[in-house]
Scaffold this motif. Sequence first.
Motif, short mmCIF file in Angstrom:
data_model
loop_
_atom_site.label_atom_id
_atom_site.label_comp_id
_atom_site.label_asym_id
_atom_site.label_seq_id
_atom_site.Cartn_x
_atom_site.Cartn_y
_atom_site.Cartn_z
N SER A 80 0.77 -1.16 0.16
CA SER A 80 0.10 -0.09 0.15
C SER A 80 0.92 1.07 0.07
N LEU A 81 0.22 2.26 -0.22
CA LEU A 81 0.97 3.53 -0.11
C LEU A 81 0.00 4.72 0.45
N VAL A 82 1.00 5.95 1.12
CA VAL A 82 0.24 6.90 1.56
C VAL A 82 0.67 8.16 0.44
N ALA A 83 -0.47 8.63 -0.01
CA ALA A 83 -0.36 9.96 -0.94
C ALA A 83 -0.96 11.28 -0.27
N TRP A 84 -0.42 12.23 -0.88
CA TRP A 84 -0.95 13.46 -0.54
C TRP A 84 -1.87 14.15 -1.75
N ASP A 85 -3.13 14.14 -1.65
CA ASP A 85 -3.84 14.96 -2.68
C ASP A 85 -3.72 16.30 -2.73
N ILE A 86 -2.72 16.90 -3.60
CA ILE A 86 -2.42 18.29 -3.54
C ILE A 86 -3.53 19.10 -3.61
N GLU A 133 -4.90 7.11 1.57
CA GLU A 133 -4.30 5.46 1.47
C GLU A 133 -4.84 4.79 0.19
N MET A 134 -3.93 4.08 -0.59
CA MET A 134 -4.17 3.44 -1.61
C MET A 134 -3.29 1.90 -1.78
N GLY A 135 -4.42 0.97 -2.07
CA GLY A 135 -3.72 -0.33 -2.15
C GLY A 135 -3.47 -0.83 -3.65
N PRO A 136 -3.21 -1.83 -4.02
CA PRO A 136 -2.70 -2.39 -5.18
C PRO A 136 -3.76 -2.09 -6.32
N VAL A 163 5.71 4.64 0.94
CA VAL A 163 5.25 3.23 0.38
C VAL A 163 5.83 2.05 1.20
N ARG A 164 4.47 0.99 1.22
CA ARG A 164 4.76 -0.02 2.18
C ARG A 164 5.06 -1.40 1.15
N TYR A 165 5.97 -2.12 1.48
CA TYR A 165 6.26 -3.34 0.96
C TYR A 165 6.12 -4.55 1.67
N ARG A 166 5.39 -5.54 1.06
CA ARG A 166 5.04 -6.94 1.70
C ARG A 166 5.94 -7.92 1.41
N LEU A 167 7.01 -8.41 2.30
CA LEU A 167 8.16 -9.16 2.15
C LEU A 167 7.87 -10.50 2.68
N PRO A 168 7.67 -11.62 2.03
CA PRO A 168 7.44 -12.77 2.70
C PRO A 168 8.48 -13.28 3.43
N HIS A 169 8.43 -14.18 4.55
CA HIS A 169 9.30 -14.87 5.21
C HIS A 169 9.60 -16.18 4.28
N ASP A 170 8.71 -16.76 3.61
CA ASP A 170 9.07 -17.75 2.83
C ASP A 170 9.60 -17.38 1.56
N TRP A 171 10.98 -17.14 1.53
CA TRP A 171 11.73 -16.45 0.31
C TRP A 171 12.01 -17.59 -0.83
N ARG A 172 11.86 -17.34 -1.95
CA ARG A 172 12.40 -18.22 -3.21
C ARG A 172 12.99 -17.32 -4.13
N PRO A 173 14.10 -17.66 -4.46
CA PRO A 173 14.84 -16.69 -5.50
C PRO A 173 14.18 -16.70 -6.92
N ARG A 174 14.41 -15.63 -7.48
CA ARG A 174 13.78 -15.33 -8.86
C ARG A 174 14.78 -15.44 -9.86
N LEU A 175 15.04 -16.46 -10.40
CA LEU A 175 16.39 -16.54 -11.36
C LEU A 175 15.99 -16.89 -12.66
N ASP A 176 14.80 -16.52 -13.24
CA ASP A 176 14.26 -16.87 -14.49
C ASP A 176 14.81 -16.13 -15.59
N TYR A 177 15.35 -14.94 -15.34
CA TYR A 177 16.07 -13.83 -16.30
C TYR A 177 17.47 -14.66 -16.84
N PRO A 178 17.48 -14.79 -18.19
CA PRO A 178 18.87 -15.46 -18.62
C PRO A 178 20.22 -14.79 -17.98
#
Length: 347
Positions: free
Chosen positions: A139-145, A152-155, A180-195
């Motif tokens: 999620s994030l926090v934004a200011w409406d100028i 507050e805004m979600g995905p 900005v808020r990020y959700r970082l999972p405890h069950d980590w798995r590497p992302r290695l698909d990129y050549p």
Amino acid sequence: MLHITEQDLTHYNTLGLKSRAHAFLRLHDLSMLDALSDTAARYPGVVILGGGSNVVLAPHIDSLVVHMETRGAQLVDDDHDARIVEVQAGEPWHHFVATCMRQGWAGLENLALIPGTVGAAPIQNIGAYGVEQDEYFHSLVAWDIRYGRRVEMGPGDCLFGYRDSFFKRVEPGRWLIVAVRYRLPHDWRPRLDYPDLARNATIALAGAAVTPQQVFDAVCEIRRSKLPDPAELANVGSFFKNPVVDAETYRSLRDLHPGIVAYPVEDGARYKLAAGWLIERSGWKGRRLGPVGMHERQSLVLVNHGGATARDIQVLADVVRAEVATRFGVHLEQEPVELGAPAPEQA
């Protein structure tokens, strides 16, 4: 009371373009937000400037330029599934990712060494090496100028797409991302698909035992080997988006150009073409047009060899787009945002 000044922006954009803001505000304290809304009404618009790594600045900007300078990251929640980390918008993105590595918060390591600030990350929906920031976005926090209110805004509110979001489509300049808020999972798995990442020696030797820090280090190594440092050669990284085409168009292009580089998306219904390959095969790798050119190692990167203006950037981008369209029938879309009045045509 807000302190607003004129400001030379040459060192506030990584393309190194000469630009001047007639009204410039350093926003380093969130208590300034109410006054910002009151003040913004006196200007023709508002430009939010972070690290300046994804913008093409005009020589003069009449809008109120707000430079985000708030810093810091903190853990705000931690349960059995994931950690929620909140980051201030002015925090440099790479510094934030490095902080996550030191704290043992895995997930964002594929996005290491991307220039710019955290506040800009959702706007552009940054991505690299098989990962986009929206995959970990909470999620994030934004200011409406305009209306002077906190939002507050979600995905779902952010409408993320490929290098796209709500903030690029709906009244740019109205929304100031504060945190900005990020959700970082405890069950980590590497992302290695990129050549390039899969072929990296460190990753290959580690095998199934690879760690987040090793992925982080490998991504930094790859980026440094392929991309010029803006501090040494002015650039904004990838200048064009990788175009996405339907499967039929891809097959036709593959038949005509057997070596074309592409990656399937949406289970093969569409394909993302490598814009750098298209530009290189159109003869623009390492070529210059006046003070600007496409980089000698990475043809997707437009560089300023010194003294360029927004007009020089526009001319080269138009020529490269035209030649790729002529050769492949594919349209290239520019990534960086143009800010300020366009440069006039020369007589």
